[in-house]
Design an enzyme around this catalytic site. Structure first.
Site, PDB file in Angstrom:
ATOM      1  N   HIS A 308       0.964  -1.307   0.006  1.00 33.77           N
ATOM      2  CA  HIS A 308       0.108   0.026  -0.001  1.00 33.77           C
ATOM      3  C   HIS A 308       0.919   1.462   0.046  1.00 33.77           C
ATOM      4  O   HIS A 308       2.082   1.258   0.541  1.00 33.77           O
ATOM      5  CB  HIS A 308      -0.973  -0.023   1.143  1.00 33.77           C
ATOM      6  CG  HIS A 308      -1.953   0.906   1.160  1.00 33.77           C
ATOM      7  ND1 HIS A 308      -2.046   2.331   1.184  1.00 33.77           N
ATOM      8  CD2 HIS A 308      -3.653   0.446   0.757  1.00 33.77           C
ATOM      9  CE1 HIS A 308      -3.267   2.794   1.111  1.00 33.77           C
ATOM     10  NE2 HIS A 308      -4.176   1.813   0.778  1.00 33.77           N
ATOM     11  N   ASP A 366      -7.900  -5.111  -0.123  1.00 35.72           N
ATOM     12  CA  ASP A 366      -8.338  -6.171  -1.032  1.00 35.72           C
ATOM     13  C   ASP A 366      -8.117  -7.570  -0.983  1.00 35.72           C
ATOM     14  O   ASP A 366      -8.457  -8.502  -1.867  1.00 35.72           O
ATOM     15  CB  ASP A 366      -7.787  -5.613  -2.606  1.00 35.72           C
ATOM     16  CG  ASP A 366      -8.214  -4.269  -2.834  1.00 35.72           C
ATOM     17  OD1 ASP A 366      -7.600  -3.215  -2.771  1.00 35.72           O
ATOM     18  OD2 ASP A 366      -9.571  -4.048  -3.002  1.00 35.72           O
TER      19      ASP A 366
HETATM   20  C1  SDX Z   1      -6.181   0.077  -2.851  1.00 30.48           C
HETATM   21  O1  SDX Z   1      -4.340   4.592  -2.062  1.00 30.48           O
HETATM   22  C2  SDX Z   1      -5.418   3.734  -1.607  1.00 30.48           C
HETATM   23  O2  SDX Z   1      -5.716   4.180  -0.511  1.00 30.48           O
HETATM   24  C3  SDX Z   1      -6.018   2.827  -2.132  1.00 30.48           C
HETATM   25  C4  SDX Z   1      -6.853   2.065  -1.418  1.00 30.48           C
HETATM   26  C5  SDX Z   1      -8.331   2.634  -1.172  1.00 30.48           C
HETATM   27  O3  SDX Z   1      -8.898   2.260  -0.112  1.00 30.48           O
HETATM   28  O4  SDX Z   1      -8.556   3.585  -1.886  1.00 30.48           O
HETATM   29  O5  SDX Z   1      -6.352   1.490  -0.257  1.00 30.48           O
HETATM   30  C6  SDX Z   1      -7.418   0.636  -2.211  1.00 30.48           C
HETATM   31  O6  SDX Z   1      -6.078   0.436  -3.967  1.00 30.48           O
HETATM   32  C7  SDX Z   1      -5.185  -0.989  -1.826  1.00 30.48           C
HETATM   33  C8  SDX Z   1      -4.135  -1.460  -3.170  1.00 30.48           C
HETATM   34  C9  SDX Z   1      -4.500  -2.371  -4.027  1.00 30.48           C
HETATM   35  N1  SDX Z   1      -3.707  -2.862  -5.067  1.00 30.48           N
HETATM   36  C10 SDX Z   1      -2.990  -4.187  -4.853  1.00 30.48           C
HETATM   37  O7  SDX Z   1      -3.036  -5.136  -4.107  1.00 30.48           O
HETATM   38  C11 SDX Z   1      -2.056  -4.337  -6.091  1.00 30.48           C
HETATM   39  C12 SDX Z   1      -0.645  -4.904  -5.451  1.00 30.48           C
HETATM   40  N2  SDX Z   1      -0.068  -3.757  -4.708  1.00 30.48           N
HETATM   41  C13 SDX Z   1       0.970  -3.049  -5.619  1.00 30.48           C
HETATM   42  O8  SDX Z   1       0.746  -2.710  -6.557  1.00 30.48           O
HETATM   43  C14 SDX Z   1       1.571  -1.916  -4.853  1.00 30.48           C
HETATM   44  O9  SDX Z   1       1.789  -2.268  -3.586  1.00 30.48           O
HETATM   45  C15 SDX Z   1       0.533  -0.563  -4.718  1.00 30.48           C
HETATM   46  C16 SDX Z   1       0.145  -0.118  -6.219  1.00 30.48           C
HETATM   47  C17 SDX Z   1      -0.599  -1.075  -3.933  1.00 30.48           C
HETATM   48  C18 SDX Z   1       1.416   0.721  -3.848  1.00 30.48           C
HETATM   49  O10 SDX Z   1       2.295   0.941  -5.105  1.00 30.48           O
HETATM   50  P1  SDX Z   1       3.533   1.976  -4.496  1.00 30.48           P
HETATM   51  O11 SDX Z   1       3.115   2.781  -3.428  1.00 30.48           O
HETATM   52  O12 SDX Z   1       3.893   2.845  -5.868  1.00 30.48           O
HETATM   53  O13 SDX Z   1       4.680   1.057  -4.249  1.00 30.48           O
HETATM   54  P2  SDX Z   1       5.884   0.589  -5.019  1.00 30.48           P
HETATM   55  O14 SDX Z   1       5.048   0.092  -6.360  1.00 30.48           O
HETATM   56  O15 SDX Z   1       6.667   1.758  -5.325  1.00 30.48           O
HETATM   57  O16 SDX Z   1       6.524  -0.698  -4.352  1.00 30.48           O
HETATM   58  C19 SDX Z   1       7.370  -0.218  -3.316  1.00 30.48           C
HETATM   59  C20 SDX Z   1       8.352  -1.412  -3.457  1.00 30.48           C
HETATM   60  C21 SDX Z   1       8.744  -1.779  -5.010  1.00 30.48           C
HETATM   61  O17 SDX Z   1      10.010  -2.562  -5.081  1.00 30.48           O
HETATM   62  P3  SDX Z   1      11.115  -1.478  -5.184  1.00 30.48           P
HETATM   63  O18 SDX Z   1      11.154  -0.943  -6.622  1.00 30.48           O
HETATM   64  O19 SDX Z   1      11.358  -0.599  -4.200  1.00 30.48           O
HETATM   65  O20 SDX Z   1      12.442  -2.810  -5.085  1.00 30.48           O
HETATM   66  O21 SDX Z   1       7.742  -2.732  -3.148  1.00 30.48           O
HETATM   67  C22 SDX Z   1       7.503  -3.639  -4.150  1.00 30.48           C
HETATM   68  C23 SDX Z   1       7.810  -2.853  -5.572  1.00 30.48           C
HETATM   69  O22 SDX Z   1       8.144  -3.618  -6.666  1.00 30.48           O
HETATM   70  N3  SDX Z   1       6.111  -3.897  -4.033  1.00 30.48           N
HETATM   71  C24 SDX Z   1       5.550  -5.083  -4.424  1.00 30.48           C
HETATM   72  C25 SDX Z   1       4.140  -5.477  -4.161  1.00 30.48           C
HETATM   73  N4  SDX Z   1       3.785  -4.172  -3.907  1.00 30.48           N
HETATM   74  C26 SDX Z   1       4.876  -3.278  -3.902  1.00 30.48           C
HETATM   75  N5  SDX Z   1       6.251  -6.357  -4.783  1.00 30.48           N
HETATM   76  C27 SDX Z   1       5.563  -7.499  -4.858  1.00 30.48           C
HETATM   77  N6  SDX Z   1       4.104  -7.603  -4.555  1.00 30.48           N
HETATM   78  C28 SDX Z   1       3.555  -6.362  -4.275  1.00 30.48           C
HETATM   79  N7  SDX Z   1       2.286  -6.447  -4.243  1.00 30.48           N
END
Ligand code: SDX
Length: 431
Positions: A308, A366
């Site tokens: 998140h 989710d």
């Molecule tokens: C919702 O914003 C809100 O409030 C949203 C929400 C709401 O109520 O409105 O809470 C609802 O959208 C919840 C999120 C649902 N999405 C997912 O579950 C999809 C999987 N999650 C990822 O796509 C990600 O964690 C996000 C999109 C939720 C957050 O993305 P960020 O903040 O841009 O974080 P990032 O992509 O920069 O990740 C930071 C690091 C990265 O690694 P590095 O580049 O630093 O090496 O963490 C890793 C990412 O690769 N990472 C993951 C991961 N999520 C982040 N690695 C593996 N699996 C994951 N799920």
């Protein structure tokens, strides 16, 4: 409110900008950069807005480190345990918990706005039977601006209130019409004698050919899930609604823009993606393989439902939903649901893995919601529609807060330009 001055200095030229800070009620203070460009000729740079406060808001507060979520100051855990979705809608829209008289009046207004224009129903005939429900819902909600353009003066407080009641009341009806269209079943009209969540389930699952008996466990679970998804500060879809609405556009079209933004798998589309992921993992013995894929930089696979932007601790909603999962599956006689068992095991493996621990990736809202929706008989293609039904009241509350903020302006970010420098047109013969 204490104000501090931050000095931002260009060490090459010595040019400095004096920037004021502002403190809110809770959470980090902000540095006001509105004068930065005028003072320095420079922009801030924050793709994804991870360090940017786009507005002032009094609606929802999140502390990502502590796993805190407050709706108008009330902890979501308390609202989940003691309130109802219709009462939470009133709280988010009006800022205070209603008296019984206020709640009854509001509930009655919502119940008597649930029907949609019959012409709007005919729009569904234009969709193929296998259209994704999110595509149909965003299209039909956008069409509401065609039905209500002449009674939508956004500077008129009563018009804004009618809009807010209409859209909250009609989303379940539009969602149910989309679902019935995919099933090839007749549309079931809303009933004013049913509460919000009962009405939603009745429109989804009843058929003209027989009586439909509402399961109180299902009604309780849906009402809880709607509460937990109702608002979440300046998330992607809410920021989309604010940006679209900031131009003065018809608010129904701003809500339709929010629905489209929610659909993405990185946002509200994650609940459907979680279920698809669990089905793809298939068995506990494959968990380690998929966790390794999620950690592999060269692999686009991510653990859907994990991570998140704000929560670097447990998403408080995920904890409540996980507990509700146990209760619903138990009461529906599905406690041995293999997908739920797989989800519990996947959560345990991920939470012990250094990669997820170091990056503070926890299950989010989710991760478990889809398992409950599935147990209630809701098709995965409808999971994000359920999210949209709940979040509509949050979007409307933020739209209203923006429109009534005397300081609000059209949202228009700038950029860091990396394209070609000025160059002359070349005739095709010379290219
Ligand atoms: C919702 O914003 C809100 O409030 C949203 C929400 C709401 O109520 O409105 O809470 C609802 O959208 C919840 C999120 C649902 N999405 C997912 O579950 C999809 C999987 N999650 C990822 O796509 C990600 O964690 C996000 C999109 C939720 C957050 O993305 P960020 O903040 O841009 O974080 P990032 O992509 O920069 O990740 C930071 C690091 C990265 O690694 P590095 O580049 O630093 O090496 O963490 C890793 C990412 O690769 N990472 C993951 C991961 N999520 C982040 N690695 C593996 N699996 C994951 N799920």
């Amino acid at each position: 409110m204490s104000e501090k001055i931050f000095t931002l200095k260009d060490n090459t030229t010595g040019v400095a900008a004096e920037l004021q800070s502002h403190e809110g009620t809770l959470g980090p203070e902000v540095i006001d950069v509105r004068k930065l460009y005028a003072q320095t000729g420079k922009f801030t740079f924050d793709p994804g807005f991870a360090s940017t406060a786009s507005c002032k808001s009094a609606i929802t507060f999140i502390d990502g480190d502590e796993g805190v979520l407050l709706y108008r100051g009330y902890p979501v855990e308390q609202l989940a345990a003691k309130s109802s979705f219709i009462e939470v809608c009133y709280l988010l829209l009006y800022g205070e918990l209603p008296t019984q008289v206020e709640l009854d009046k509001f509930d009655n207004s919502i119940r008597t706005h649930t029907m949609i224009n019959e012409t709007m129903l005919r729009l569904f005939n234009g969709f193929h039977h296998d259209a994704h429900p999110m595509a149909m819902v965003s299209g039909v909600v956008g069409s509401m601006s065609a039905f209500y353009h002449d009674t939508m003066d956004i500077q008129n407080a009563r018009h804004r209130e009618i809009f807010s009641h209409r859209i909250v009341a009609k989303l379940p009806t539009i969602a149910a019409a989309a679902y019935k269209h995919t099933l090839g079943q007749p549309f079931m009209y809303p009933r004013n004698d049913l509460d919000y969540s009962s009405n939603l389930l009745n429109m989804f699952f009843s058929v003209p050919a027989e009586d439909f008996e509402l399961d109180p466990v299902a009604v309780e679970a849906i009402d809880l899930l709607l509460i937990l998804h109702a608002d979440h500060e300046q998330n992607c879809s809410t920021s989309t609604v604010r940006l679209a609405g900031s131009s003065g556009a018809n608010p129904y079209s701003a809500i339709a823009a929010g629905i489209s933004a929610l659909w993405g798998p990185a946002h509200g589309g994650a609940n459907e993606a979680v279920l698809n992921m669990l089905e793809k993992i298939g068995s506990v013995k494959n968990i380690n393989k998929y966790v390794a894929k999620a950690k592999d930089k060269d692999d686009a696979f991510r653990l859907m439902g994990f991570g998140h932007r704000v929560y670097k601790n447990f998403d408080p909603r995920a904890t409540i939903i996980r507990d509700m999962c146990h209760k619903v599956l138990e009461k529906l006689g599905r406690k041995d649901d293999p997908l739920f068992e797989l989800a519990l095991e996947l959560e345990q493996v991920a939470l012990k893995d250094d990669y997820f621990v170091e990056k503070k990736l926890y299950p989010n809202v989710d991760f478990y919601s889809g398992i409950i929706y599935r147990a209630l008989g809701i098709h995965p293609s409808m999971f994000t529609v359920m999210f949209a039904i709940a979040r509509t009241v949050g979007w409307v509350s933020h739209w209203q807060e923006m429109i009534t903020d005397a300081e609000h302006r059209i949202g228009r970010p700038r950029q860091l330009y990396t394209g070609p420098e000025n160059r002359d047109y070349l005739d095709v013969a010379k290219r």
